[in-house]
Design a protein around this motif. Structure first.
Motif, PDB file in Angstrom:
ATOM      1  N   PRO A 162       0.832  -1.209   0.000  1.00 34.09           N
ATOM      2  CA  PRO A 162       0.000   0.000   0.000  1.00 34.09           C
ATOM      3  C   PRO A 162       0.868   1.261   0.000  1.00 34.09           C
ATOM      4  O   PRO A 162       1.892   1.310   0.685  1.00 34.09           O
ATOM      5  CB  PRO A 162      -0.784  -0.104   1.311  1.00 34.09           C
ATOM      6  N   LEU A 163       0.472   2.234  -0.781  1.00 34.35           N
ATOM      7  CA  LEU A 163       1.199   3.503  -0.821  1.00 34.35           C
ATOM      8  C   LEU A 163       0.769   4.377   0.346  1.00 34.35           C
ATOM      9  O   LEU A 163      -0.394   4.356   0.743  1.00 34.35           O
ATOM     10  CB  LEU A 163       0.926   4.219  -2.145  1.00 34.35           C
ATOM     11  N   PRO A 164       1.682   5.168   0.895  1.00 27.60           N
ATOM     12  CA  PRO A 164       1.323   6.029   2.028  1.00 27.60           C
ATOM     13  C   PRO A 164       0.528   7.254   1.567  1.00 27.60           C
ATOM     14  O   PRO A 164       0.624   7.678   0.428  1.00 27.60           O
ATOM     15  CB  PRO A 164       2.682   6.443   2.593  1.00 27.60           C
ATOM     16  N   ALA A 165      -0.224   7.804   2.490  1.00 30.22           N
ATOM     17  CA  ALA A 165      -0.974   9.032   2.220  1.00 30.22           C
ATOM     18  C   ALA A 165      -0.046  10.221   2.410  1.00 30.22           C
ATOM     19  O   ALA A 165       0.703  10.291   3.372  1.00 30.22           O
ATOM     20  CB  ALA A 165      -2.162   9.133   3.157  1.00 30.22           C
ATOM     21  N   GLY A 166      -0.073  11.145   1.455  1.00 32.54           N
ATOM     22  CA  GLY A 166       0.747  12.336   1.556  1.00 32.54           C
ATOM     23  C   GLY A 166       1.105  12.903   0.206  1.00 32.54           C
ATOM     24  O   GLY A 166       0.406  12.678  -0.785  1.00 32.54           O
ATOM     25  N   ARG A 167       2.206  13.628   0.197  1.00 30.93           N
ATOM     26  CA  ARG A 167       2.686  14.276  -1.031  1.00 30.93           C
ATOM     27  C   ARG A 167       4.124  13.839  -1.278  1.00 30.93           C
ATOM     28  O   ARG A 167       4.973  13.936  -0.394  1.00 30.93           O
ATOM     29  CB  ARG A 167       2.612  15.789  -0.868  1.00 30.93           C
ATOM     30  N   LEU A 168       4.383  13.378  -2.485  1.00 29.73           N
ATOM     31  CA  LEU A 168       5.711  12.948  -2.894  1.00 29.73           C
ATOM     32  C   LEU A 168       6.166  13.846  -4.039  1.00 29.73           C
ATOM     33  O   LEU A 168       5.473  13.973  -5.048  1.00 29.73           O
ATOM     34  CB  LEU A 168       5.689  11.490  -3.360  1.00 29.73           C
ATOM     35  N   VAL A 169       7.318  14.489  -3.857  1.00 35.22           N
ATOM     36  CA  VAL A 169       7.900  15.341  -4.889  1.00 35.22           C
ATOM     37  C   VAL A 169       9.187  14.677  -5.343  1.00 35.22           C
ATOM     38  O   VAL A 169      10.055  14.348  -4.522  1.00 35.22           O
ATOM     39  CB  VAL A 169       8.188  16.762  -4.363  1.00 35.22           C
ATOM     40  N   ILE A 170       9.298  14.474  -6.654  1.00 35.88           N
ATOM     41  CA  ILE A 170      10.469  13.818  -7.232  1.00 35.88           C
ATOM     42  C   ILE A 170      11.141  14.783  -8.194  1.00 35.88           C
ATOM     43  O   ILE A 170      10.483  15.355  -9.064  1.00 35.88           O
ATOM     44  CB  ILE A 170      10.060  12.528  -7.972  1.00 35.88           C
ATOM     45  N   HIS A 171      12.446  14.952  -8.020  1.00 38.16           N
ATOM     46  CA  HIS A 171      13.279  15.699  -8.964  1.00 38.16           C
ATOM     47  C   HIS A 171      14.162  14.671  -9.647  1.00 38.16           C
ATOM     48  O   HIS A 171      15.078  14.116  -9.026  1.00 38.16           O
ATOM     49  CB  HIS A 171      14.118  16.759  -8.241  1.00 38.16           C
ATOM     50  N   ASP A 172      13.875  14.387 -10.910  1.00 37.22           N
ATOM     51  CA  ASP A 172      14.548  13.325 -11.653  1.00 37.22           C
ATOM     52  C   ASP A 172      15.461  13.917 -12.714  1.00 37.22           C
ATOM     53  O   ASP A 172      15.044  14.754 -13.497  1.00 37.22           O
ATOM     54  CB  ASP A 172      13.498  12.425 -12.320  1.00 37.22           C
ATOM     55  N   PHE A 173      16.681  13.440 -12.720  1.00 37.59           N
ATOM     56  CA  PHE A 173      17.645  13.874 -13.727  1.00 37.59           C
ATOM     57  C   PHE A 173      18.170  12.674 -14.481  1.00 37.59           C
ATOM     58  O   PHE A 173      19.381  12.447 -14.562  1.00 37.59           O
ATOM     59  CB  PHE A 173      18.763  14.702 -13.082  1.00 37.59           C
ATOM     60  N   GLY A 174      17.249  11.857 -15.005  1.00 37.69           N
ATOM     61  CA  GLY A 174      17.608  10.729 -15.847  1.00 37.69           C
ATOM     62  C   GLY A 174      17.927   9.456 -15.098  1.00 37.69           C
ATOM     63  O   GLY A 174      18.669   8.606 -15.603  1.00 37.69           O
ATOM     64  N   ALA A 175      17.365   9.277 -13.906  1.00 39.50           N
ATOM     65  CA  ALA A 175      17.593   8.047 -13.151  1.00 39.50           C
ATOM     66  C   ALA A 175      16.992   6.859 -13.895  1.00 39.50           C
ATOM     67  O   ALA A 175      15.961   6.984 -14.546  1.00 39.50           O
ATOM     68  CB  ALA A 175      16.970   8.149 -11.764  1.00 39.50           C
ATOM     69  N   THR A 176      17.643   5.720 -13.789  1.00 38.15           N
ATOM     70  CA  THR A 176      17.087   4.498 -14.378  1.00 38.15           C
ATOM     71  C   THR A 176      15.856   4.087 -13.569  1.00 38.15           C
ATOM     72  O   THR A 176      15.710   4.501 -12.408  1.00 38.15           O
ATOM     73  CB  THR A 176      18.116   3.352 -14.341  1.00 38.15           C
ATOM     74  N   PRO A 177      14.966   3.274 -14.141  1.00 36.27           N
ATOM     75  CA  PRO A 177      13.799   2.826 -13.373  1.00 36.27           C
ATOM     76  C   PRO A 177      14.184   2.127 -12.063  1.00 36.27           C
ATOM     77  O   PRO A 177      13.512   2.296 -11.051  1.00 36.27           O
ATOM     78  CB  PRO A 177      13.084   1.875 -14.332  1.00 36.27           C
ATOM     79  N   GLY A 178      15.275   1.386 -12.059  1.00 28.30           N
ATOM     80  CA  GLY A 178      15.717   0.715 -10.834  1.00 28.30           C
ATOM     81  C   GLY A 178      16.115   1.693  -9.755  1.00 28.30           C
ATOM     82  O   GLY A 178      15.766   1.529  -8.580  1.00 28.30           O
ATOM     83  N   VAL A 179      16.853   2.734 -10.109  1.00 30.75           N
ATOM     84  CA  VAL A 179      17.248   3.755  -9.148  1.00 30.75           C
ATOM     85  C   VAL A 179      16.021   4.533  -8.681  1.00 30.75           C
ATOM     86  O   VAL A 179      15.878   4.835  -7.491  1.00 30.75           O
ATOM     87  CB  VAL A 179      18.313   4.706  -9.732  1.00 30.75           C
ATOM     88  N   ALA A 180      15.113   4.839  -9.588  1.00 31.87           N
ATOM     89  CA  ALA A 180      13.892   5.563  -9.216  1.00 31.87           C
ATOM     90  C   ALA A 180      13.097   4.760  -8.183  1.00 31.87           C
ATOM     91  O   ALA A 180      12.673   5.302  -7.157  1.00 31.87           O
ATOM     92  CB  ALA A 180      13.044   5.843 -10.449  1.00 31.87           C
ATOM     93  N   ARG A 181      12.925   3.482  -8.427  1.00 31.62           N
ATOM     94  CA  ARG A 181      12.184   2.643  -7.476  1.00 31.62           C
ATOM     95  C   ARG A 181      12.900   2.589  -6.127  1.00 31.62           C
ATOM     96  O   ARG A 181      12.271   2.693  -5.077  1.00 31.62           O
ATOM     97  CB  ARG A 181      11.987   1.245  -8.039  1.00 31.62           C
TER      98      ARG A 181
END
Length: 99
Positions: A67-86
């Motif tokens: 289950p995902l938590p309730a709230g706000r998630l802000v992501i600053h992505d500069f070309g991360a691979t899907p594995g690093v993002a996860r």
């Protein structure tokens, strides 16, 4: 730069703000702030144009796993691979659960 906004049901409790990753590291950072709403609002700023479908698939896999938590998630992505993002997202959620 592309801005992506996603919304998911927030079913898990998270107790505190958390940060994982470093913006200047060349991949990504994830900042989480818990909320009492029953949803997770995700805001992604990415250097990779046309990546909305990739992020949607990633969050579908994450929500299938736990289950995902309730709230706000802000992501600053500069070309991360899907594995690093996860990894960064899982790290920030783990940190937010521990008080």
């Amino acid at each position: 730069m592309q801005n992506i906004t996603l919304k998911y049901p927030g079913r898990a409790a998270a107790g505190k703000k958390a940060l994982a990753g470093v913006v200047g590291s060349g991949d990504m950072e994830a900042l989480f702030e818990p909320d009492t709403a029953d949803r997770l609002d995700v805001s992604i700023i990415t250097s990779t144009d046309g990546s909305a479908a990739r992020w949607e698939r990633l969050f579908a896999r994450l929500s299938d796993a736990a289950p995902l938590p309730a709230g706000r998630l802000v992501i600053h992505d500069f070309g991360a691979t899907p594995g690093v993002a996860r990894l960064r997202i899982e790290q920030v959620f783990e940190e937010a659960r521990h008080e």
